[in-house]
Design a protein around this motif. Structure first.
Motif, PDB file in Angstrom:
ATOM      1  N   ALA A  71      -2.734  15.049  -8.601  1.00 18.11           N
ATOM      2  CA  ALA A  71      -3.212  13.525  -8.231  1.00 18.11           C
ATOM      3  C   ALA A  71      -3.786  12.848  -9.514  1.00 18.11           C
ATOM      4  CB  ALA A  71      -4.145  13.699  -7.111  1.00 18.11           C
ATOM      5  N   GLY A  72      -4.447  13.587 -10.067  1.00 18.98           N
ATOM      6  CA  GLY A  72      -5.313  12.879 -11.458  1.00 18.98           C
ATOM      7  C   GLY A  72      -4.211  12.786 -12.459  1.00 18.98           C
ATOM      8  N   LEU A  73      -3.416  13.492 -12.479  1.00 14.22           N
ATOM      9  CA  LEU A  73      -2.416  13.190 -13.710  1.00 14.22           C
ATOM     10  C   LEU A  73      -1.342  12.232 -13.079  1.00 14.22           C
ATOM     11  CD1 LEU A  73      -1.120  16.960 -15.002  1.00 14.22           C
ATOM     12  CD2 LEU A  73      -2.312  14.986 -16.139  1.00 14.22           C
ATOM     13  N   MET A  74      -1.138  11.909 -11.963  1.00  7.47           N
ATOM     14  CA  MET A  74      -0.243  11.005 -11.485  1.00  7.47           C
ATOM     15  C   MET A  74      -0.940   9.460 -11.548  1.00  7.47           C
ATOM     16  SD  MET A  74       2.856  12.053 -10.471  1.00  7.47           S
ATOM     17  CE  MET A  74       3.455  10.696  -9.625  1.00  7.47           C
ATOM     18  N   LEU A  75      -2.313   9.388 -11.284  1.00  6.03           N
ATOM     19  CA  LEU A  75      -3.002   8.171 -11.398  1.00  6.03           C
ATOM     20  C   LEU A  75      -2.979   7.651 -12.854  1.00  6.03           C
ATOM     21  CD1 LEU A  75      -5.728   9.064  -8.810  1.00  6.03           C
ATOM     22  CD2 LEU A  75      -4.229   7.306  -8.573  1.00  6.03           C
ATOM     23  N   ILE A  76      -3.166   8.858 -13.719  1.00  6.65           N
ATOM     24  CA  ILE A  76      -3.246   8.455 -15.145  1.00  6.65           C
ATOM     25  C   ILE A  76      -2.060   8.031 -15.646  1.00  6.65           C
ATOM     26  CG2 ILE A  76      -3.433   9.491 -17.606  1.00  6.65           C
ATOM     27  CD1 ILE A  76      -5.508  11.323 -16.339  1.00  6.65           C
ATOM     28  N   ILE A  77      -0.844   8.814 -15.307  1.00 11.67           N
ATOM     29  CA  ILE A  77       0.385   8.210 -15.623  1.00 11.67           C
ATOM     30  C   ILE A  77       0.955   6.897 -14.920  1.00 11.67           C
ATOM     31  CG2 ILE A  77       3.066   8.856 -15.451  1.00 11.67           C
ATOM     32  CD1 ILE A  77       1.928  11.701 -15.781  1.00 11.67           C
ATOM     33  N   LEU A  78       0.828   6.821 -13.536  1.00  6.13           N
ATOM     34  CA  LEU A  78       1.067   5.623 -13.008  1.00  6.13           C
ATOM     35  C   LEU A  78       0.228   4.496 -12.867  1.00  6.13           C
ATOM     36  CD1 LEU A  78       3.151   7.232 -10.320  1.00  6.13           C
ATOM     37  CD2 LEU A  78       4.116   6.328 -12.372  1.00  6.13           C
ATOM     38  N   GLY A  79      -1.029   4.778 -13.260  1.00  7.06           N
ATOM     39  CA  GLY A  79      -2.171   3.891 -13.151  1.00  7.06           C
ATOM     40  C   GLY A  79      -1.861   2.338 -13.532  1.00  7.06           C
ATOM     41  N   PRO A  80      -1.287   2.112 -14.650  1.00  2.00           N
ATOM     42  CA  PRO A  80      -1.013   0.732 -15.062  1.00  2.00           C
ATOM     43  C   PRO A  80      -0.064  -0.013 -14.287  1.00  2.00           C
ATOM     44  CG  PRO A  80      -0.821   2.144 -16.980  1.00  2.00           C
ATOM     45  CD  PRO A  80      -1.119   3.031 -15.736  1.00  2.00           C
ATOM     46  N   TRP A  81       1.328   0.884 -13.759  1.00  8.81           N
ATOM     47  CA  TRP A  81       1.887  -0.020 -12.834  1.00  8.81           C
ATOM     48  C   TRP A  81       1.349   0.077 -11.442  1.00  8.81           C
ATOM     49  CZ3 TRP A  81       3.569   2.663  -8.225  1.00  8.81           C
ATOM     50  CH2 TRP A  81       4.787   2.043  -7.462  1.00  8.81           C
ATOM     51  N   MET A  82       0.694   0.874 -11.021  1.00  8.35           N
ATOM     52  CA  MET A  82      -0.065   0.582  -9.816  1.00  8.35           C
ATOM     53  C   MET A  82      -0.989  -0.912  -9.840  1.00  8.35           C
ATOM     54  SD  MET A  82      -1.142   4.431  -9.114  1.00  8.35           S
ATOM     55  CE  MET A  82      -1.638   4.386  -7.432  1.00  8.35           C
ATOM     56  N   ILE A  83      -1.805  -0.683 -10.944  1.00 10.79           N
ATOM     57  CA  ILE A  83      -2.555  -1.978 -11.106  1.00 10.79           C
ATOM     58  C   ILE A  83      -1.651  -3.243 -11.131  1.00 10.79           C
ATOM     59  CG2 ILE A  83      -4.389  -3.049 -12.708  1.00 10.79           C
ATOM     60  CD1 ILE A  83      -5.527  -0.935 -10.995  1.00 10.79           C
ATOM     61  N   SER A  84      -0.821  -3.339 -11.708  1.00 14.07           N
ATOM     62  CA  SER A  84      -0.102  -4.392 -12.170  1.00 14.07           C
ATOM     63  C   SER A  84       0.691  -4.848 -10.418  1.00 14.07           C
ATOM     64  CB  SER A  84       1.094  -4.324 -13.266  1.00 14.07           C
ATOM     65  OG  SER A  84       1.917  -3.258 -12.509  1.00 14.07           O
TER      66      SER A  84
ATOM     67  N   ALA B  43       0.914  -1.273   0.163  1.00 12.97           N
ATOM     68  CA  ALA B  43       0.202   0.172  -0.009  1.00 12.97           C
ATOM     69  C   ALA B  43       0.702   1.101  -0.162  1.00 12.97           C
ATOM     70  CB  ALA B  43      -0.880  -0.085   0.988  1.00 12.97           C
ATOM     71  N   ALA B  44       1.725   1.218   0.765  1.00 10.85           N
ATOM     72  CA  ALA B  44       2.957   2.389   0.662  1.00 10.85           C
ATOM     73  C   ALA B  44       3.570   2.758  -0.605  1.00 10.85           C
ATOM     74  CB  ALA B  44       3.925   2.236   1.837  1.00 10.85           C
ATOM     75  N   VAL B  45       3.924   1.531  -1.184  1.00 14.68           N
ATOM     76  CA  VAL B  45       4.712   1.742  -2.438  1.00 14.68           C
ATOM     77  C   VAL B  45       3.754   2.091  -3.531  1.00 14.68           C
ATOM     78  CG1 VAL B  45       5.833   0.289  -4.456  1.00 14.68           C
ATOM     79  CG2 VAL B  45       6.517   0.067  -1.921  1.00 14.68           C
ATOM     80  N   ILE B  46       2.458   1.655  -3.278  1.00 12.90           N
ATOM     81  CA  ILE B  46       1.421   2.102  -4.674  1.00 12.90           C
ATOM     82  C   ILE B  46       1.078   3.546  -4.388  1.00 12.90           C
ATOM     83  CG2 ILE B  46      -0.888   1.460  -5.432  1.00 12.90           C
ATOM     84  CD1 ILE B  46      -0.199  -1.439  -4.907  1.00 12.90           C
ATOM     85  N   ALA B  47       0.791   3.899  -3.201  1.00  6.39           N
ATOM     86  CA  ALA B  47       0.038   5.245  -2.924  1.00  6.39           C
ATOM     87  C   ALA B  47       1.330   6.196  -2.904  1.00  6.39           C
ATOM     88  CB  ALA B  47      -0.731   5.189  -1.597  1.00  6.39           C
TER      89      ALA B  47
END
Length: 89
Positions: free
Chosen positions: A58-71, A17-21
């Protein structure tokens, strides 16, 4: 399952959770700090000036890092599900 194993699972979950968030929170913190310094230097106390850049960041970071976070999250969940048969022993 022993208490030590349960604590290991909890430790792994908290680190995941810490690494993802972490990256989203860190970017939002840096933008908030920059906006706060700008507000102090210019004495502009507009409330939306502090919220809008943080939301956009926050929105841009979620868009950019979203695939990495999901994986990362699915890999953690997959590893957790693969350990279920070993817990019955």
């Amino acid at each position: 399952m022993t208490p030590d194993r349960a604590l290991d699972f909890m430790n792994d979950m908290l680190w995941a959770a810490a690494v993802i968030a972490g990256p989203v929170m860190l970017a939002t913190l840096l933008v908030g700090l920059t906006v706060s310094i700008f507000q102090v230097a210019t004495q502009i106390q507009e409330i939306t000036l502090s919220y809008v850049p943080k939301i956009v960041t926050a929105g841009l970071m979620l868009i950019i890092l979203g695939p990495w976070m999901i994986s990362r999250l699915t890999s953690f969940a997959r590893d957790l599900y693969l350990t279920i048969p070993a817990l019955a022993q």
